[in-house]
Scaffold this motif. Structure first.
Motif, PDB file in Angstrom:
ATOM      1  N   SER A  22       0.820  -1.212   0.000  1.00 39.71           N
ATOM      2  CA  SER A  22       0.000   0.000   0.000  1.00 39.71           C
ATOM      3  C   SER A  22       0.850   1.257   0.000  1.00 39.71           C
ATOM      4  N   ALA A  23       1.949   1.225   0.748  1.00 38.51           N
ATOM      5  CA  ALA A  23       2.798   2.409   0.879  1.00 38.51           C
ATOM      6  C   ALA A  23       3.738   2.604  -0.302  1.00 38.51           C
ATOM      7  N   THR A  96     -10.829  -3.893   1.937  1.00 38.22           N
ATOM      8  CA  THR A  96      -9.733  -3.960   0.970  1.00 38.22           C
ATOM      9  C   THR A  96      -9.953  -2.987  -0.170  1.00 38.22           C
ATOM     10  N   MET A  97     -11.190  -2.882  -0.628  1.00 41.23           N
ATOM     11  CA  MET A  97     -11.464  -1.976  -1.742  1.00 41.23           C
ATOM     12  C   MET A  97     -11.158  -0.545  -1.341  1.00 41.23           C
ATOM     13  N   GLU A  98     -11.555  -0.157  -0.152  1.00 33.48           N
ATOM     14  CA  GLU A  98     -11.257   1.207   0.303  1.00 33.48           C
ATOM     15  C   GLU A  98      -9.749   1.414   0.395  1.00 33.48           C
ATOM     16  N   ALA A  99      -9.048   0.441   0.955  1.00 27.39           N
ATOM     17  CA  ALA A  99      -7.593   0.566   1.093  1.00 27.39           C
ATOM     18  C   ALA A  99      -6.917   0.683  -0.275  1.00 27.39           C
ATOM     19  N   MET A 100      -7.353  -0.110  -1.237  1.00 28.09           N
ATOM     20  CA  MET A 100      -6.740  -0.059  -2.565  1.00 28.09           C
ATOM     21  C   MET A 100      -7.076   1.243  -3.292  1.00 28.09           C
ATOM     22  N   MET A 101      -8.322   1.681  -3.164  1.00 30.19           N
ATOM     23  CA  MET A 101      -8.739   2.865  -3.906  1.00 30.19           C
ATOM     24  C   MET A 101      -8.219   4.161  -3.286  1.00 30.19           C
ATOM     25  N   THR A 102      -7.804   4.115  -2.037  1.00 35.77           N
ATOM     26  CA  THR A 102      -7.265   5.322  -1.406  1.00 35.77           C
ATOM     27  C   THR A 102      -5.739   5.306  -1.375  1.00 35.77           C
ATOM     28  N   SER A 103      -5.137   4.213  -1.769  1.00 38.96           N
ATOM     29  CA  SER A 103      -3.676   4.126  -1.828  1.00 38.96           C
ATOM     30  C   SER A 103      -3.162   4.821  -3.083  1.00 38.96           C
ATOM     31  N   HIS A 105      -0.895   3.802  -4.690  1.00 35.68           N
ATOM     32  CA  HIS A 105      -0.461   2.707  -5.559  1.00 35.68           C
ATOM     33  C   HIS A 105      -1.609   1.762  -5.903  1.00 35.68           C
ATOM     34  N   GLY A 106      -2.832   2.239  -5.713  1.00 37.03           N
ATOM     35  CA  GLY A 106      -4.001   1.405  -5.947  1.00 37.03           C
ATOM     36  C   GLY A 106      -4.072   0.805  -7.336  1.00 37.03           C
ATOM     37  N   MET A 107      -3.819   1.601  -8.358  1.00 39.00           N
ATOM     38  CA  MET A 107      -3.895   1.098  -9.731  1.00 39.00           C
ATOM     39  C   MET A 107      -2.846   0.022  -9.966  1.00 39.00           C
ATOM     40  N   GLU A 108      -1.638   0.241  -9.449  1.00 40.96           N
ATOM     41  CA  GLU A 108      -0.597  -0.778  -9.584  1.00 40.96           C
ATOM     42  C   GLU A 108      -1.004  -2.063  -8.871  1.00 40.96           C
ATOM     43  N   LEU A 109      -1.659  -1.938  -7.720  1.00 35.78           N
ATOM     44  CA  LEU A 109      -2.094  -3.128  -6.985  1.00 35.78           C
ATOM     45  C   LEU A 109      -3.192  -3.867  -7.739  1.00 35.78           C
ATOM     46  N   PHE A 110      -4.105  -3.126  -8.379  1.00 38.32           N
ATOM     47  CA  PHE A 110      -5.126  -3.774  -9.215  1.00 38.32           C
ATOM     48  C   PHE A 110      -4.454  -4.542 -10.350  1.00 38.32           C
ATOM     49  N   GLU A 111      -3.471  -3.906 -10.997  1.00 41.61           N
ATOM     50  CA  GLU A 111      -2.768  -4.557 -12.102  1.00 41.61           C
ATOM     51  C   GLU A 111      -1.985  -5.773 -11.618  1.00 41.61           C
ATOM     52  N   ALA A 112      -1.320  -5.639 -10.471  1.00 44.90           N
ATOM     53  CA  ALA A 112      -0.559  -6.765  -9.910  1.00 44.90           C
ATOM     54  C   ALA A 112      -1.499  -7.914  -9.574  1.00 44.90           C
ATOM     55  N   SER A 113      -2.685  -7.580  -9.109  1.00 42.78           N
ATOM     56  CA  SER A 113      -3.654  -8.627  -8.772  1.00 42.78           C
ATOM     57  C   SER A 113      -3.882  -9.551  -9.958  1.00 42.78           C
ATOM     58  N   HIS A 167     -14.109  -0.917 -11.539  1.00 39.41           N
ATOM     59  CA  HIS A 167     -13.178  -0.477 -12.587  1.00 39.41           C
ATOM     60  C   HIS A 167     -13.521   0.888 -13.185  1.00 39.41           C
ATOM     61  N   THR A 168     -14.728   1.368 -12.961  1.00 40.01           N
ATOM     62  CA  THR A 168     -15.101   2.662 -13.532  1.00 40.01           C
ATOM     63  C   THR A 168     -15.178   3.780 -12.496  1.00 40.01           C
ATOM     64  N   SER A 169     -14.952   3.448 -11.228  1.00 44.43           N
ATOM     65  CA  SER A 169     -15.029   4.459 -10.169  1.00 44.43           C
ATOM     66  C   SER A 169     -13.707   5.201 -10.037  1.00 44.43           C
ATOM     67  N   GLN A 170     -13.811   6.506  -9.928  1.00 50.41           N
ATOM     68  CA  GLN A 170     -12.625   7.346  -9.798  1.00 50.41           C
ATOM     69  C   GLN A 170     -12.182   7.525  -8.353  1.00 50.41           C
ATOM     70  N   SER A 171     -13.056   7.163  -7.408  1.00 51.13           N
ATOM     71  CA  SER A 171     -12.731   7.298  -5.990  1.00 51.13           C
ATOM     72  C   SER A 171     -13.491   6.233  -5.212  1.00 51.13           C
ATOM     73  N   PHE A 172     -13.092   6.050  -3.958  1.00 48.20           N
ATOM     74  CA  PHE A 172     -13.809   5.082  -3.138  1.00 48.20           C
ATOM     75  C   PHE A 172     -15.242   5.538  -2.904  1.00 48.20           C
ATOM     76  N   GLU A 173     -15.447   6.817  -2.727  1.00 53.16           N
ATOM     77  CA  GLU A 173     -16.804   7.328  -2.495  1.00 53.16           C
ATOM     78  C   GLU A 173     -17.702   7.046  -3.703  1.00 53.16           C
ATOM     79  N   THR A 174     -17.179   7.231  -4.894  1.00 49.42           N
ATOM     80  CA  THR A 174     -17.937   6.925  -6.114  1.00 49.42           C
ATOM     81  C   THR A 174     -18.241   5.432  -6.173  1.00 49.42           C
ATOM     82  N   TYR A 175     -17.249   4.619  -5.834  1.00 42.76           N
ATOM     83  CA  TYR A 175     -17.442   3.169  -5.800  1.00 42.76           C
ATOM     84  C   TYR A 175     -18.539   2.802  -4.795  1.00 42.76           C
ATOM     85  N   ARG A 176     -18.450   3.348  -3.587  1.00 44.30           N
ATOM     86  CA  ARG A 176     -19.418   3.035  -2.532  1.00 44.30           C
ATOM     87  C   ARG A 176     -20.837   3.394  -2.971  1.00 44.30           C
TER      88      ARG A 176
END
Length: 192
Positions: A22-23, A96-103, A105-113, A167-176
């Motif tokens: 995350s960091a 986990t979704m909140e942690a990834m979307m607020t990191s 490095h979130g996009m890199e973590l999605f890609e690594a997944s 995949h289409t949300s720009q922020s965690f709030e939008t996702y939620r």
């Protein structure tokens, strides 16, 4: 990231890895970073995991185990169909979704997944589809909701649409908000 592994040492390693990923992102986090974060030597870490890819896969598997348990619990609570689905769909992404979307490095973590843990994701998604399929079939058989097709098709749609919201949300709030709106829409469609 949530993990469902009961071994305390493995939990410490996975937590340290998640904090590092995350960091610093997946690529920049080393086994040394993870060992240091877990309070152990690198050789001791290698006794538990052969590399950071194996650690990442364990995190993904833990995420799905936690998601299954939390979705099951959400679907079993008494309440309106819209509330059940809202809780279940929120649990689908979980903390986990909140942690990834607020990191950062979130996009890199999605890609690594996908590149590192594709098979674990596939298996995890299949298990969630099966969970939703069984629940939908049981609820329909009990006369608590109406299915216009097969339970497995609706379950597949649940998972696909939740992935689309992610995949289409720009922020965690939008996702939620998207997850809540999708739950309300599904509940309307399934109401008797």
């Amino acid at each position: 990231m949530s993990t469902a592994n009961p071994d305390p040492k493995t939990q410490i390693i996975l937590q340290a890895a998640w904090e590092g990923f995350s960091a610093y992102g997946f690529r920049k986090t080393s086994m040394d970073d993870i060992a240091r974060g877990a309070g152990m030597s690198r050789p001791a870490l290698y006794l538990h995991f052969k590399n950071k890819e194996a650690i990442f896969r364990a995190l993904v598997e833990g995420y799905y185990a936690t998601a299954r348990a939390e979705i099951t619990a959400a679907l079993q609570v008494d309440g309106a169909l819209s509330q059940k689905l809202a809780r279940a769909f929120a649990a689908h992404g979980g903390e986990t979704m909140e942690a990834m979307m607020t990191s950062a490095h979130g996009m890199e973590l999605f890609e690594a997944s996908m590149s590192v843990a594709g098979e674990a994701i596939e298996a995890g998604e299949a298990s969630l589809r099966d969970l939703y399929t069984d629940w939908l079939a049981d609820e329909a058989a009990q006369g608590r909701l109406r299915l216009s097709g097969e339970a497995c098709d609706m379950a597949r749609l649940f998972c696909a649409c939740l992935k689309g919201v992610k995949h289409t949300s720009q922020s965690f709030e939008t996702y939620r908000r998207g997850v809540q709106d999708y739950a309300a829409l599904c509940a309307q469609a399934l109401q008797l």
